[in-house]
Structure formats: C-alpha cells, structure tokens
Motif scaffolding. Sequence first.
Motif, PDB file in Angstrom:
ATOM      1  N   TYR A  11       4.563  -8.893   6.768  1.00 32.07           N
ATOM      2  CA  TYR A  11       4.879  -9.189   5.379  1.00 32.07           C
ATOM      3  C   TYR A  11       3.893  -8.554   4.414  1.00 32.07           C
ATOM      4  O   TYR A  11       4.288  -8.148   3.304  1.00 32.07           O
ATOM      5  N   LEU A  12       2.631  -8.419   4.793  1.00 27.45           N
ATOM      6  CA  LEU A  12       1.685  -7.704   3.943  1.00 27.45           C
ATOM      7  C   LEU A  12       2.055  -6.229   3.830  1.00 27.45           C
ATOM      8  O   LEU A  12       1.947  -5.628   2.754  1.00 27.45           O
ATOM      9  N   MET A  13       2.503  -5.646   4.926  1.00 23.09           N
ATOM     10  CA  MET A  13       2.951  -4.258   4.906  1.00 23.09           C
ATOM     11  C   MET A  13       4.186  -4.101   4.018  1.00 23.09           C
ATOM     12  O   MET A  13       4.311  -3.138   3.264  1.00 23.09           O
ATOM     13  N   PHE A  14       5.089  -5.069   4.098  1.00 20.34           N
ATOM     14  CA  PHE A  14       6.278  -5.041   3.253  1.00 20.34           C
ATOM     15  C   PHE A  14       5.891  -5.120   1.779  1.00 20.34           C
ATOM     16  O   PHE A  14       6.394  -4.352   0.953  1.00 20.34           O
ATOM     17  N   ILE A  15       4.979  -6.042   1.435  1.00 18.66           N
ATOM     18  CA  ILE A  15       4.562  -6.193   0.037  1.00 18.66           C
ATOM     19  C   ILE A  15       3.876  -4.924  -0.464  1.00 18.66           C
ATOM     20  O   ILE A  15       4.137  -4.465  -1.589  1.00 18.66           O
ATOM     21  N   PHE A  16       3.021  -4.330   0.353  1.00 22.01           N
ATOM     22  CA  PHE A  16       2.360  -3.086  -0.042  1.00 22.01           C
ATOM     23  C   PHE A  16       3.382  -1.980  -0.291  1.00 22.01           C
ATOM     24  O   PHE A  16       3.280  -1.240  -1.271  1.00 22.01           O
ATOM     25  N   ASN A  17       4.390  -1.887   0.574  1.00 16.79           N
ATOM     26  CA  ASN A  17       5.411  -0.852   0.396  1.00 16.79           C
ATOM     27  C   ASN A  17       6.294  -1.127  -0.813  1.00 16.79           C
ATOM     28  O   ASN A  17       6.764  -0.189  -1.452  1.00 16.79           O
ATOM     29  N   VAL A  18       6.514  -2.386  -1.145  1.00 14.15           N
ATOM     30  CA  VAL A  18       7.248  -2.707  -2.377  1.00 14.15           C
ATOM     31  C   VAL A  18       6.453  -2.233  -3.589  1.00 14.15           C
ATOM     32  O   VAL A  18       7.022  -1.691  -4.545  1.00 14.15           O
ATOM     33  N   LEU A  19       5.130  -2.416  -3.563  1.00 11.54           N
ATOM     34  CA  LEU A  19       4.292  -1.942  -4.667  1.00 11.54           C
ATOM     35  C   LEU A  19       4.309  -0.419  -4.771  1.00 11.54           C
ATOM     36  O   LEU A  19       4.354   0.131  -5.882  1.00 11.54           O
ATOM     37  N   VAL A  20       4.295   0.275  -3.640  1.00 11.48           N
ATOM     38  CA  VAL A  20       4.396   1.737  -3.653  1.00 11.48           C
ATOM     39  C   VAL A  20       5.744   2.170  -4.221  1.00 11.48           C
ATOM     40  O   VAL A  20       5.824   3.087  -5.037  1.00 11.48           O
ATOM     41  N   PHE A  21       6.811   1.475  -3.809  1.00 12.29           N
ATOM     42  CA  PHE A  21       8.148   1.790  -4.318  1.00 12.29           C
ATOM     43  C   PHE A  21       8.222   1.568  -5.831  1.00 12.29           C
ATOM     44  O   PHE A  21       8.748   2.409  -6.563  1.00 12.29           O
ATOM     45  N   ALA A  22       7.669   0.443  -6.301  1.00  7.43           N
ATOM     46  CA  ALA A  22       7.696   0.148  -7.737  1.00  7.43           C
ATOM     47  C   ALA A  22       6.882   1.173  -8.528  1.00  7.43           C
ATOM     48  O   ALA A  22       7.306   1.630  -9.598  1.00  7.43           O
ATOM     49  N   GLY A  23       5.717   1.541  -8.004  1.00  5.34           N
ATOM     50  CA  GLY A  23       4.906   2.554  -8.679  1.00  5.34           C
ATOM     51  C   GLY A  23       5.598   3.909  -8.731  1.00  5.34           C
ATOM     52  O   GLY A  23       5.557   4.595  -9.747  1.00  5.34           O
ATOM     53  N   GLY A  24       6.249   4.285  -7.643  1.00  6.03           N
ATOM     54  CA  GLY A  24       6.986   5.551  -7.620  1.00  6.03           C
ATOM     55  C   GLY A  24       8.156   5.543  -8.582  1.00  6.03           C
ATOM     56  O   GLY A  24       8.429   6.541  -9.259  1.00  6.03           O
ATOM     57  N   THR A  25       8.832   4.412  -8.658  1.00  9.48           N
ATOM     58  CA  THR A  25       9.954   4.295  -9.595  1.00  9.48           C
ATOM     59  C   THR A  25       9.463   4.392 -11.035  1.00  9.48           C
ATOM     60  O   THR A  25      10.097   5.056 -11.874  1.00  9.48           O
ATOM     61  N   CYS A  26       8.332   3.763 -11.329  1.00 14.55           N
ATOM     62  CA  CYS A  26       7.760   3.860 -12.681  1.00 14.55           C
ATOM     63  C   CYS A  26       7.345   5.291 -13.005  1.00 14.55           C
ATOM     64  O   CYS A  26       7.591   5.780 -14.117  1.00 14.55           O
TER      65      CYS A  26
END
Length: 86
Positions: A11-26
């Motif tokens: 779940y920590l890996m999932f949360i980190f990847n969600v943050l990477v996805f959000a940053g890339g989208t921004c």
Amino acid sequence: VSMGVLSCMKYLMFIFNVLVFAGGTCLAGVGVWVAVDPAGFQDIVAARAVLSAGAWLLLAVGIALSLMGFLGCCGALRQSRPLLLL
C-alpha cells in the motif's frame, strides 16, 4: 517477512505511485496550458523558442510520469513484478 509488513509495503508503494501519477498529470496539464493558452503564456512563449521547447518538454515529462505512475499503481495492486520493473 510477515504478511503485515508485505501488505504495508504494497500500500505504501501504491500511494507513492499515485503521487507520481498526480505529479505527472499536473506537469502535463501545465505543459498543455503553457503551449496553448493564447492570453497568458503565448506572448512570452512565442517570443522565445526556448520557452516553447520547455512547454513541450513539460508535456512529454508529464505524460511519461503519468504513465509510469499508472503502471506502478497497477503493478503494486496486482503484485506484478514486470509492471513494477517497467
């Protein structure tokens, strides 16, 4: 290693990847905004070719980060090693 630790890492890996996805989208959103906004940045971007190239670079990096974050999220949830390595 206990199952609790592995579940927490998943779940920590999932949360980190969600943050990477959000940053890339921004980043991709800012790149599109800088590239196509006629009123805001277009006057500055049209005057300098470096800023125009920077806008396209922001867009490309944002798309790459979004794709990497999405694949990382899928890999973390499915516990798929190839997706995480990609």
